[in-house]
Write an enzyme that holds these catalytic residues in place. Structure first.
Site, PDB file in Angstrom:
ATOM      1  NE  ARG A 108     -14.587  16.860 -30.977  1.00 24.59           N
ATOM      2  CZ  ARG A 108     -15.229  17.948 -31.345  1.00 24.59           C
ATOM      3  NH1 ARG A 108     -16.066  18.517 -30.506  1.00 24.59           N
ATOM      4  NH2 ARG A 108     -15.032  18.477 -32.523  1.00 24.59           N
TER       5      ARG A 108
ATOM      6  CE  LYS B 295      -7.945  -4.392 -25.817  1.00 28.26           C
ATOM      7  NZ  LYS B 295      -7.204  -5.610 -26.219  1.00 28.26           N
TER       8      LYS B 295
ATOM      9  CD  GLU C 164     -12.432 -14.648 -25.708  1.00 27.29           C
ATOM     10  OE1 GLU C 164     -11.338 -14.661 -25.107  1.00 27.29           O
ATOM     11  OE2 GLU C 164     -12.597 -14.072 -26.810  1.00 27.29           O
TER      12      GLU C 164
ATOM     13  CE  LYS D  35     -11.463  -7.698 -20.820  1.00 24.84           C
ATOM     14  NZ  LYS D  35     -12.084  -7.823 -22.125  1.00 24.84           N
TER      15      LYS D  35
ATOM     16  CD  GLU E 183      -3.625  -5.138 -25.624  1.00 25.62           C
ATOM     17  OE1 GLU E 183      -4.849  -5.280 -25.420  1.00 25.62           O
ATOM     18  OE2 GLU E 183      -3.049  -5.574 -26.610  1.00 25.62           O
TER      19      GLU E 183
ATOM     20  NE  ARG F 134      -7.684  -4.742 -22.132  1.00 21.48           N
ATOM     21  CZ  ARG F 134      -8.781  -4.025 -22.102  1.00 21.48           C
ATOM     22  NH1 ARG F 134      -8.765  -2.849 -21.491  1.00 21.48           N
ATOM     23  NH2 ARG F 134      -9.905  -4.454 -22.645  1.00 21.48           N
TER      24      ARG F 134
ATOM     25  CG  ASN G 126      -5.142  -9.530 -27.140  1.00 24.00           C
ATOM     26  OD1 ASN G 126      -6.362  -9.499 -27.237  1.00 24.00           O
ATOM     27  ND2 ASN G 126      -4.408  -8.450 -26.967  1.00 24.00           N
TER      28      ASN G 126
ATOM     29  CG  HIS H  62      -7.669 -13.006 -28.937  1.00 30.13           C
ATOM     30  ND1 HIS H  62      -7.627 -13.941 -27.929  1.00 30.13           N
ATOM     31  CD2 HIS H  62      -8.888 -12.393 -28.815  1.00 30.13           C
ATOM     32  CE1 HIS H  62      -8.761 -13.898 -27.225  1.00 30.13           C
ATOM     33  NE2 HIS H  62      -9.536 -12.965 -27.743  1.00 30.13           N
TER      34      HIS H  62
ATOM     35  CG  HIS I   5      -8.185 -11.268 -34.180  1.00 37.23           C
ATOM     36  ND1 HIS I   5      -7.626 -10.205 -33.500  1.00 37.23           N
ATOM     37  CD2 HIS I   5      -9.309 -11.590 -33.493  1.00 37.23           C
ATOM     38  CE1 HIS I   5      -8.379  -9.917 -32.446  1.00 37.23           C
ATOM     39  NE2 HIS I   5      -9.398 -10.744 -32.423  1.00 37.23           N
TER      40      HIS I   5
ATOM     41  CG  HIS J 157     -14.113 -13.651 -31.224  1.00 38.40           C
ATOM     42  ND1 HIS J 157     -13.004 -13.113 -31.828  1.00 38.40           N
ATOM     43  CD2 HIS J 157     -13.916 -13.510 -29.889  1.00 38.40           C
ATOM     44  CE1 HIS J 157     -12.173 -12.654 -30.900  1.00 38.40           C
ATOM     45  NE2 HIS J 157     -12.701 -12.883 -29.720  1.00 38.40           N
TER      46      HIS J 157
HETATM   47  P1  NAD Z   1     -22.324 -12.090 -31.194  1.00 44.71           P
HETATM   48  O1  NAD Z   1     -22.470 -10.762 -30.637  1.00 44.71           O
HETATM   49  O2  NAD Z   1     -22.331 -12.234 -32.676  1.00 44.71           O
HETATM   50  O3  NAD Z   1     -23.468 -13.025 -30.587  1.00 44.71           O
HETATM   51  C1  NAD Z   1     -23.538 -14.360 -30.974  1.00 44.71           C
HETATM   52  C2  NAD Z   1     -24.932 -14.727 -31.520  1.00 44.71           C
HETATM   53  O4  NAD Z   1     -25.807 -14.927 -30.422  1.00 44.71           O
HETATM   54  C3  NAD Z   1     -25.569 -13.673 -32.380  1.00 44.71           C
HETATM   55  O5  NAD Z   1     -26.299 -14.284 -33.408  1.00 44.71           O
HETATM   56  C4  NAD Z   1     -26.509 -12.973 -31.410  1.00 44.71           C
HETATM   57  O6  NAD Z   1     -27.567 -12.314 -32.044  1.00 44.71           O
HETATM   58  C5  NAD Z   1     -26.981 -14.119 -30.584  1.00 44.71           C
HETATM   59  N1  NAD Z   1     -27.434 -13.826 -29.241  1.00 44.71           N
HETATM   60  C6  NAD Z   1     -26.924 -12.933 -28.373  1.00 44.71           C
HETATM   61  N2  NAD Z   1     -27.508 -13.060 -27.182  1.00 44.71           N
HETATM   62  C7  NAD Z   1     -28.418 -14.048 -27.292  1.00 44.71           C
HETATM   63  C8  NAD Z   1     -29.317 -14.661 -26.397  1.00 44.71           C
HETATM   64  N3  NAD Z   1     -29.351 -14.327 -25.104  1.00 44.71           N
HETATM   65  N4  NAD Z   1     -30.125 -15.632 -26.866  1.00 44.71           N
HETATM   66  C9  NAD Z   1     -30.054 -16.023 -28.158  1.00 44.71           C
HETATM   67  N5  NAD Z   1     -29.200 -15.514 -29.056  1.00 44.71           N
HETATM   68  C10 NAD Z   1     -28.384 -14.534 -28.615  1.00 44.71           C
HETATM   69  O7  NAD Z   1     -20.982 -12.812 -30.705  1.00 44.71           O
HETATM   70  P2  NAD Z   1     -20.239 -12.854 -29.286  1.00 44.71           P
HETATM   71  O8  NAD Z   1     -19.603 -14.178 -29.256  1.00 44.71           O
HETATM   72  O9  NAD Z   1     -21.115 -12.431 -28.187  1.00 44.71           O
HETATM   73  O10 NAD Z   1     -19.120 -11.732 -29.443  1.00 44.71           O
HETATM   74  C11 NAD Z   1     -18.116 -11.834 -30.419  1.00 44.71           C
HETATM   75  C12 NAD Z   1     -17.617 -10.444 -30.729  1.00 44.71           C
HETATM   76  O11 NAD Z   1     -17.052  -9.880 -29.553  1.00 44.71           O
HETATM   77  C13 NAD Z   1     -16.522 -10.419 -31.776  1.00 44.71           C
HETATM   78  O12 NAD Z   1     -16.794  -9.394 -32.687  1.00 44.71           O
HETATM   79  C14 NAD Z   1     -15.278 -10.116 -30.992  1.00 44.71           C
HETATM   80  O13 NAD Z   1     -14.319  -9.421 -31.741  1.00 44.71           O
HETATM   81  C15 NAD Z   1     -15.810  -9.277 -29.859  1.00 44.71           C
HETATM   82  N6  NAD Z   1     -14.974  -9.300 -28.667  1.00 44.71           N
HETATM   83  C16 NAD Z   1     -14.673  -8.097 -28.110  1.00 44.71           C
HETATM   84  C17 NAD Z   1     -13.928  -8.046 -26.957  1.00 44.71           C
HETATM   85  C18 NAD Z   1     -13.657  -6.743 -26.301  1.00 44.71           C
HETATM   86  O14 NAD Z   1     -12.868  -6.711 -25.354  1.00 44.71           O
HETATM   87  N7  NAD Z   1     -14.279  -5.676 -26.724  1.00 44.71           N
HETATM   88  C19 NAD Z   1     -13.497  -9.242 -26.354  1.00 44.71           C
HETATM   89  C20 NAD Z   1     -13.841 -10.454 -26.940  1.00 44.71           C
HETATM   90  C21 NAD Z   1     -14.591 -10.465 -28.108  1.00 44.71           C
HETATM   91  N1  GLY Z   2     -10.305  -9.267 -25.165  1.00 44.28           N
HETATM   92  C1  GLY Z   2      -9.029  -8.646 -24.966  1.00 44.28           C
HETATM   93  C2  GLY Z   2      -9.075  -7.435 -24.087  1.00 44.28           C
HETATM   94  O1  GLY Z   2     -10.104  -7.010 -23.638  1.00 44.28           O
HETATM   95  O2  GLY Z   2      -8.064  -6.868 -23.852  1.00 44.28           O
END
Ligand code: NAD
Ligand code: GLY
Length: 360
Positions: free
Chosen positions: A118, A140, A182, A224, A234, A238, A242, A245, A249, A262
């Site tokens: 939990r 998130k 972003e 942010k 949100e 907040r 998006n 997005h 998405h 993404h």
């Molecule tokens: P990702 O986590 O897939 O990383 C991108 C690629 O880079 C992967 O292949 C990873 O293994 C590689 N990688 C990571 N660090 C590296 C490094 N230092 N050197 C070499 N390779 C490296 O993608 P991302 O763009 O980091 O994140 C996208 C994800 O984040 C999506 O799923 C999206 O929905 C999510 N997201 C979440 C929020 C949130 O608020 N929680 C906000 C924006 C995006």
């Molecule tokens: N990436 C959108 C949020 O964190 O709210």
């Protein structure tokens, strides 16, 4: 090293930004709940940085779990591997998860931390630009469902965010650009001065100039953190984070997770949002051109994939967390640096924007 704070009362936490942070025990220690640590990473990031991070926990009980790499593995099935590790190593409630990787690892590890017994502590150690400017901050967490992106998840804030800028050296160019989507978003939604700065410094950012990157990460995190502090869950403001997005998405789900990154999908989505805002008379032609030009300068797509027609787009967009009482809500622009959330979206203008793929 720069330090910012996400101000959430007793759940406030620091964001550390700078070089040589991931191997420094002092960065982590104040934020550990007990003596057990599980590092969650993936098969690409693990070989690069797991050993360095593990050394920072000398004297602790450290375990790790290495997930497959890719958006298509951001599923409940793969997520379960984190619980296999936690339970087989008998982690208690005072264990701490370390999310070492990009946004996919961060979202999955954070969601596991939200659910294990939990809720346990976790620390974000983002290694992509996208994760350093966005996903590691704000709490998130979650996974995808085949019918909708990030549809299963929880709000769960980390204890700290440790953004080591040295890790960006190994990031592929395409991923760097995805992170810039972003970054541009913050300029478009609320920070026109930053947008101007980005117009002037895109070349340095693409060349990975340390000073420029550090400034962009710090400014993005500051923007942010301010939004998250004002509206953690949100309830209102907040949602501006998006921008692009809902379209983005739909693109990610429509073409299959991982085919468009993404950040790439968000980039094309922001251009569609700007185009629709222009059609509604909210955004002037010059601002529309500037938005599209900056996205293109970051080597990102300005149009969505041709394979998703308008009716499929609308079908996919209907599965969105901003839908209220069955009504689509979108983040649109009333100028550069001025985003609004609206449900007042004329169907014909939306259809025309999608039909012309934002290219009118
Ligand atoms: P990702 O986590 O897939 O990383 C991108 C690629 O880079 C992967 O292949 C990873 O293994 C590689 N990688 C990571 N660090 C590296 C490094 N230092 N050197 C070499 N390779 C490296 O993608 P991302 O763009 O980091 O994140 C996208 C994800 O984040 C999506 O799923 C999206 O929905 C999510 N997201 C979440 C929020 C949130 O608020 N929680 C906000 C924006 C995006
Ligand atoms: N990436 C959108 C949020 O964190 O709210």
């Amino acid at each position: 090293m720069r330090t910012l704070e996400v101000d959430l009362g007793e759940r406030s936490y620091p964001i550390f930004i700078g070089p040589r942070l991931i191997g420094d025990p002092a960065r982590y220690r104040p934020y550990l709940a007990g003596t057990q640590v599980l590092i969650v990473t993936n098969e690409t990031v693990g070989p690069l940085y797991l050993e360095t991070v593990t050394h920072a926990f000398a004297g602790y009980r450290v375990e790790s779990v290495v997930l497959p790499d890719g958006e298509r593995y951001k599923t409940l099935e793969v997520w379960n591997q984190i619980f296999d590790a936690l339970l087989s190593h008998r982690f208690g409630r005072d264990g701490t998860l370390i999310a070492l990787g990009g946004g996919v690892v961060g979202d999955m590890a954070g969601f596991a931390a939200a659910c294990y017994q939990r809720g346990v502590a976790f620390i974000q150690v983002p290694t992509t630009l996208l994760a350093q400017v966005d996903s590691s901050v704000g709490g998130k967490t979650g996974v995808n469902h085949r019918l909708g992106k990030n549809m299963i998840g929880a709000f769960h804030q980390p204890r700290a965010v440790i953004a080591d800028t040295d890790t960006l050296r190994t990031l592929p160019d395409r991923e760097l650009s995805a992170g810039l989507a972003e970054v541009i978003k913050y300029g478009l939604i609320q920070d026109p001065e930053f947008f101007d700065w980005l117009e002037q410094h895109m070349t340095e950012l693409l060349a990975r100039d340390t000073e420029a990157l550090t400034y962009a990460i710090e400014r993005s995190c500051r923007d942010k953190a301010e939004v998250v502090a004002a509206d953690e869950r949100e309830g209102g403001r907040r949602a501006i984070l998006n921008l692009g997005h809902t379209f983005g998405h739909a693109i990610e789900t429509g073409v299959g997770y991982g085919s468009w990154l993404h950040g790439e999908a968000v980039a094309a989505g922001m251009c569609l949002a700007a185009e629709l805002s222009h059609r509604l008379g909210w955004l002037d032609a010059e601002a529309l051109v500037r938005a599209r030009r900056l996205v293109a300068a970051a080597r990102l797509p300005v149009t969505p994939p041709a394979e998703i027609d308008p009716s499929r787009f609308l079908e996919l967009m209907a599965v969105d967390k901003k839908v209220q009482a069955g009504r689509l809500r979108l983040v649109l622009l009333r100028g550069i640096g001025h985003a609004v959330v609206t449900a007042d979206i004329p169907a014909d203008a939306l259809w025309a924007t999608l039909e012309e793929r934002g290219g009118a």
